[in-house]
Design a protein around this motif. Structure first.
Motif: not given
Length: 433
Positions: A71-78, A153-165
């Motif tokens: 999520g923070e990486f997405t903000r960096w891109g923004g 894929g992580a942001r489509l699912a609203m979370g990567c391995n850390l945010a999900s697992l």
């Protein structure tokens, strides 16, 4: 008498001096053993992952958010697009995750900075920092494409391995289960594809390549103390920030701890899945499940105290996102935790994976308005605690985790049994057949 007293005083001083030298020598030996056993040697992955699960529970309880990075990486891109003159203020995805503040003022931002600080500190302690360039262009392309697929894929699912697992499942969000199962399938597909001949790089034998380089003790000592400076600088900064903002300072501390854990225990979800499918080795996969089991109880306690869980849409977005994420991390060679600590160790390949992560997650933010109505927004945010009640939801979650553990153990035994059968068939004389 005066001479006797002087002699007595002399021997007393000498004895005290020898005693002080022995104490000094003993303390030095204890510190050396501590340094060798806990700062230089790799840590036990099971203990480290369980510790990460506990810390992630406290992180949720104090900050009220995920242990998550994409999520923070997405903000960096923004922010990068804004710097280039692109207006992202009306993009729906950025309205959902928020673009307020900077990396230094956001909880996710300072936590990730802490992870990098922890990773580089731990790598320096062990003298495990070396610039390792990627000589094969094909691997760089894989790193970028795989990293982008994983980020998307992580942001489509609203979370990567850390945010999900480590946070989605402990927070009883059904979307995290969809994502996790799909990730397992995606990694299996990724392993099958990356084993194809087109992905194999021709090995080049170089004269002297097998020679072991001797470690320079002075360099190792310098790096150790540089690592200490980085560690204590961020630790002190965290404590100082905590005097003004408990959440922000605590996020910095947790990030520092996460970074130490993932580097010293070499925690990588890609390795966990890849080892499972390629060699049948389930050590890291079982460690991750144990970590989730421990973290779940802590998160459950905070939820019962009134901390609201983050529940996301349990739609096709979680399944498609998991498939893309799983395939992407295997293609790239590393997940979010993996590329972070390996890039801090100087492995250039994983720096490219990080670039791909930012690009892929940012592109998802751009495509969200077209994808979300079909894949996410029309589906419910399913919460196991609301569906089955507090006790029922906890039991269901633990039941699913135990089933995962049973499945992993079964696969490990099945794989090894199959491998032994192949060896016996290929060499019947060796087994006395």
């Amino acid at each position: 008498m005066a001479d006797i007293s002087k002699i007595t005083a002399f021997y007393t001083a000498l004895a005290n001096h020898h005693f002080n030298l022995r104490i000094y020598s003993l303390m030095k030996e204890i510190l050396q053993q501590f340094k060798q056993n806990y700062l230089i040697k790799y840590w036990n992955p099971v203990a480290a992952v369980i510790a990460a699960g506990l810390i992630s529970a406290y992180y949720f309880g104090v900050t009220g958010t995920y242990w998550a990075v994409t999520g923070e990486f997405t903000r960096w891109g923004g922010h990068a697009l804004q710097a280039l003159g692109v207006d992202v203020s009306e993009w729906s995805y950025y309205k959902i995750i928020g673009m307020q503040g900077t990396i230094f003022t956001r909880i996710d931002g300072v936590m990730i900075l802490g992870m990098f600080a922890g990773c580089i500190s731990a790598a320096l302690w062990a003298n495990n920092v070396k610039w390792r360039n990627q000589p094969h262009k094909r691997r760089i392309v894989q790193a970028l494409i795989g990293g982008a697929l994983a980020g998307f894929g992580a942001r489509l699912a609203m979370g990567c391995n850390l945010a999900s697992l480590f946070t989605g499942i402990p927070q009883f969000s059904v979307h995290a289960w969809f994502f996790t199962i799909a990730t397992a399938v995606g990694t299996y597909a990724g392993v099958k594809v990356t084993l194809l001949p087109m992905f194999r790089v021709k090995l080049e034998l170089k004269k002297g390549a097998a020679k072991l380089q001797e470690t320079d003790p002075k360099q190792a000592s310098r790096r150790f103390w540089i690592g200490m400076v980085v560690f204590f600088a961020y630790l002190i900064a965290s404590l100082y920030v905590m005097t003004n903002s408990i959440k922000l300072g605590f996020a910095m501390l947790c990030g520092l701890a996460f970074g130490l854990l993932i580097e010293r225990a070499q925690i990588c979800f890609t390795s966990a899945f890849r080892d499972l499918w390629v060699t049948g080795r389930a050590y890291m996969a079982k460690a991750i499940i144990f970590g989730i089991i421990v973290g779940t109880l802590g998160v459950f306690s905070y939820i019962q105290l009134g901390v609201p869980a983050k529940i996301m849409w349990a739609g096709p977005n979680a399944i498609i996102g998991g498939l893309l994420f799983g395939f992407g991390i295997v293609l790239a060679g590393g997940c979010e935790t993996g590329w972070m600590y390996r890039s801090m160790e100087g492995q250039v390949h994983f720096m490219w994976v990080g670039v791909g992560n930012v690009v892929g997650s940012t592109y998802l933010a751009y495509a969200w308005d077209d994808l979300a109505p079909v894949l996410a927004l029309d589906y419910e945010k399913l919460n196991l605690l609301k569906s089955f009640g507090p006790v029922g939801g906890l039991l269901v979650n633990y039941g699913l985790l135990i089933l995962c553990l049973i499945a992993v153990v079964w696969w490990e035994r099945h794989f090894l049994k199959k491998a032994k059968a192949k060896i016996a068939a290929a060499n019947p004389q060796a087994c006395g057949c």
